[in-house]
Write a protein that holds these residues in place. Sequence first.
Motif, PDB file in Angstrom:
ATOM      1  N   VAL A 142       0.734  -1.378  -0.061  1.00 47.31           N
ATOM      2  CA  VAL A 142       0.158  -0.213  -0.069  1.00 47.31           C
ATOM      3  C   VAL A 142       0.829   1.179  -0.141  1.00 47.31           C
ATOM      4  O   VAL A 142       1.860   1.325   0.922  1.00 47.31           O
ATOM      5  CB  VAL A 142      -0.930  -0.013   1.365  1.00 47.31           C
ATOM      6  CG1 VAL A 142      -1.528   1.335   1.288  1.00 47.31           C
ATOM      7  CG2 VAL A 142      -1.782  -1.357   1.222  1.00 47.31           C
ATOM      8  N   ALA A 143       0.737   2.128  -0.940  1.00 46.62           N
ATOM      9  CA  ALA A 143       1.787   3.326  -1.150  1.00 46.62           C
ATOM     10  C   ALA A 143       0.951   4.705  -0.830  1.00 46.62           C
ATOM     11  O   ALA A 143      -0.240   4.764  -1.493  1.00 46.62           O
ATOM     12  CB  ALA A 143       2.564   3.322  -2.330  1.00 46.62           C
ATOM     13  N   ALA A 144       1.596   5.755  -0.461  1.00 48.17           N
ATOM     14  CA  ALA A 144       1.031   7.024  -0.555  1.00 48.17           C
ATOM     15  C   ALA A 144       2.197   8.095  -0.630  1.00 48.17           C
ATOM     16  O   ALA A 144       3.374   7.525   0.097  1.00 48.17           O
ATOM     17  CB  ALA A 144      -0.064   7.393   0.481  1.00 48.17           C
ATOM     18  N   ASP A 145       1.991   9.197  -0.845  1.00 49.07           N
ATOM     19  CA  ASP A 145       2.898  10.367  -0.611  1.00 49.07           C
ATOM     20  C   ASP A 145       2.881  10.856   0.740  1.00 49.07           C
ATOM     21  O   ASP A 145       1.408  10.729   1.200  1.00 49.07           O
ATOM     22  CB  ASP A 145       2.767  11.470  -1.883  1.00 49.07           C
ATOM     23  CG  ASP A 145       3.982  12.418  -1.808  1.00 49.07           C
ATOM     24  OD1 ASP A 145       5.036  12.108  -0.818  1.00 49.07           O
ATOM     25  OD2 ASP A 145       3.912  13.389  -2.564  1.00 49.07           O
ATOM     26  N   TRP A 151       5.046  11.471  -4.754  1.00 53.51           N
ATOM     27  CA  TRP A 151       3.786  11.035  -5.596  1.00 53.51           C
ATOM     28  C   TRP A 151       4.269  10.210  -7.071  1.00 53.51           C
ATOM     29  O   TRP A 151       3.416   9.308  -7.586  1.00 53.51           O
ATOM     30  CB  TRP A 151       2.866  12.098  -5.786  1.00 53.51           C
ATOM     31  CG  TRP A 151       1.478  11.869  -6.265  1.00 53.51           C
ATOM     32  CD1 TRP A 151       1.137  12.450  -7.477  1.00 53.51           C
ATOM     33  CD2 TRP A 151       0.484  11.242  -5.797  1.00 53.51           C
ATOM     34  NE1 TRP A 151      -0.119  11.751  -7.845  1.00 53.51           N
ATOM     35  CE2 TRP A 151      -0.508  11.132  -6.817  1.00 53.51           C
ATOM     36  CE3 TRP A 151       0.340  10.331  -4.478  1.00 53.51           C
ATOM     37  CZ2 TRP A 151      -1.688  10.371  -6.645  1.00 53.51           C
ATOM     38  CZ3 TRP A 151      -1.073   9.631  -4.502  1.00 53.51           C
ATOM     39  CH2 TRP A 151      -1.921   9.683  -5.463  1.00 53.51           C
ATOM     40  N   PRO A 152       4.781  10.990  -7.711  1.00 49.83           N
ATOM     41  CA  PRO A 152       5.194  10.237  -8.892  1.00 49.83           C
ATOM     42  C   PRO A 152       5.706   8.900  -8.794  1.00 49.83           C
ATOM     43  O   PRO A 152       5.412   8.162  -9.920  1.00 49.83           O
ATOM     44  CB  PRO A 152       6.317  11.304  -9.614  1.00 49.83           C
ATOM     45  CG  PRO A 152       6.142  12.611  -8.975  1.00 49.83           C
ATOM     46  CD  PRO A 152       5.597  12.290  -7.566  1.00 49.83           C
ATOM     47  N   ARG A 153       6.516   8.491  -7.927  1.00 53.41           N
ATOM     48  CA  ARG A 153       6.850   7.020  -7.680  1.00 53.41           C
ATOM     49  C   ARG A 153       5.532   6.314  -7.259  1.00 53.41           C
ATOM     50  O   ARG A 153       5.876   5.208  -7.646  1.00 53.41           O
ATOM     51  CB  ARG A 153       8.032   7.163  -6.649  1.00 53.41           C
ATOM     52  CG  ARG A 153       8.546   5.613  -6.669  1.00 53.41           C
ATOM     53  CD  ARG A 153       9.797   5.559  -5.769  1.00 53.41           C
ATOM     54  NE  ARG A 153      10.080   4.196  -5.262  1.00 53.41           N
ATOM     55  CZ  ARG A 153      10.811   3.828  -4.328  1.00 53.41           C
ATOM     56  NH1 ARG A 153      11.432   4.785  -3.669  1.00 53.41           N
ATOM     57  NH2 ARG A 153      11.020   2.530  -4.078  1.00 53.41           N
ATOM     58  N   VAL A 154       4.722   7.117  -6.400  1.00 54.62           N
ATOM     59  CA  VAL A 154       3.504   5.999  -6.240  1.00 54.62           C
ATOM     60  C   VAL A 154       2.900   5.684  -7.584  1.00 54.62           C
ATOM     61  O   VAL A 154       2.617   4.592  -7.468  1.00 54.62           O
ATOM     62  CB  VAL A 154       2.565   6.894  -5.331  1.00 54.62           C
ATOM     63  CG1 VAL A 154       1.254   6.229  -5.060  1.00 54.62           C
ATOM     64  CG2 VAL A 154       3.139   7.167  -3.931  1.00 54.62           C
ATOM     65  N   LEU A 155       2.677   6.535  -8.241  1.00 54.45           N
ATOM     66  CA  LEU A 155       1.759   6.214  -9.413  1.00 54.45           C
ATOM     67  C   LEU A 155       2.518   5.492 -10.395  1.00 54.45           C
ATOM     68  O   LEU A 155       2.330   4.410 -11.040  1.00 54.45           O
ATOM     69  CB  LEU A 155       1.676   7.592 -10.402  1.00 54.45           C
ATOM     70  CG  LEU A 155       0.562   8.423  -9.676  1.00 54.45           C
ATOM     71  CD1 LEU A 155       0.180   9.676 -10.561  1.00 54.45           C
ATOM     72  CD2 LEU A 155      -0.885   8.004  -9.302  1.00 54.45           C
ATOM     73  N   HIS A 156       3.913   5.594 -10.573  1.00 53.03           N
ATOM     74  CA  HIS A 156       4.806   4.646 -11.406  1.00 53.03           C
ATOM     75  C   HIS A 156       4.770   3.387 -10.947  1.00 53.03           C
ATOM     76  O   HIS A 156       4.812   2.369 -11.502  1.00 53.03           O
ATOM     77  CB  HIS A 156       6.196   5.335 -11.504  1.00 53.03           C
ATOM     78  CG  HIS A 156       7.110   4.464 -12.208  1.00 53.03           C
ATOM     79  ND1 HIS A 156       7.181   4.444 -13.678  1.00 53.03           N
ATOM     80  CD2 HIS A 156       8.270   3.545 -11.797  1.00 53.03           C
ATOM     81  CE1 HIS A 156       8.180   3.500 -13.893  1.00 53.03           C
ATOM     82  NE2 HIS A 156       8.623   2.902 -12.742  1.00 53.03           N
TER      83      HIS A 156
END
Length: 243
Positions: free
Chosen positions: A25-28, A66-71
Amino acid sequence: MPLRLLLLLLCLVSAAPRADDVLRVAADRWPPYADIRLPDGGVAVHLVRAALQRAGYASEYVEVPWPRVLHGVRGGEYDLVVDAWYSPEREAFGVFSESYLSNRVRLLKRRGSPITFAHLADLYPYRIAVVRGYSYSPEFDSDPKLRRVPVLSFANAALMLQAGRVDLTLEDEITARHQFAGELAAVRGELEFLPVPLAEKGLHILVSLRNPKHAQIVAAFNEAIRAMRADGSYDALMREHGL
């Protein structure tokens, strides 16, 4: 080895969760919704993991930009985003849950600035700091006449606004007030909200299409949130976080 002991060991192995069964589970960092410095990782992280647990899923939380979350969700490194706003392009790599929280996105300006807002065209003359990869509203995101200045975080945006490097920024109201009470306290008196919100947005989990059980996870999460609302545990969790 005695047969009885062998059977016991087999039962323990089969009952133990495998690493693949733990949802990543990921988030910024987005206080008070997601922040490892806050109790239970923030209200959105706490709520999502509680609902997943109720639905029968173990989870582990990682906090990255955030960019890494989406990636990571696009590529399958992470199974789901904790706190995503809906945008059509994200459906190319993930499935959205039903909304489990609501956000009100508001513009901010320097205190005393004459800028007003009623329609997007009112914003065309101004430089607007936006967090890279964020979706604010379909109309705002797609309007080619807006002068967006990408930044890494709302904190960066607020400091740039205070310094006069941009004319406006925008953020969820609860998030902005939380940061003005903490790390951005020094600029709180120099910035103010515009009266008219840009958008009212639902908050969702976004489950990666790379996870073969994506549809099952979303359905189970939706059901768990509905059950938590019905039995009062949703409201109790929100009160824990002062909301």
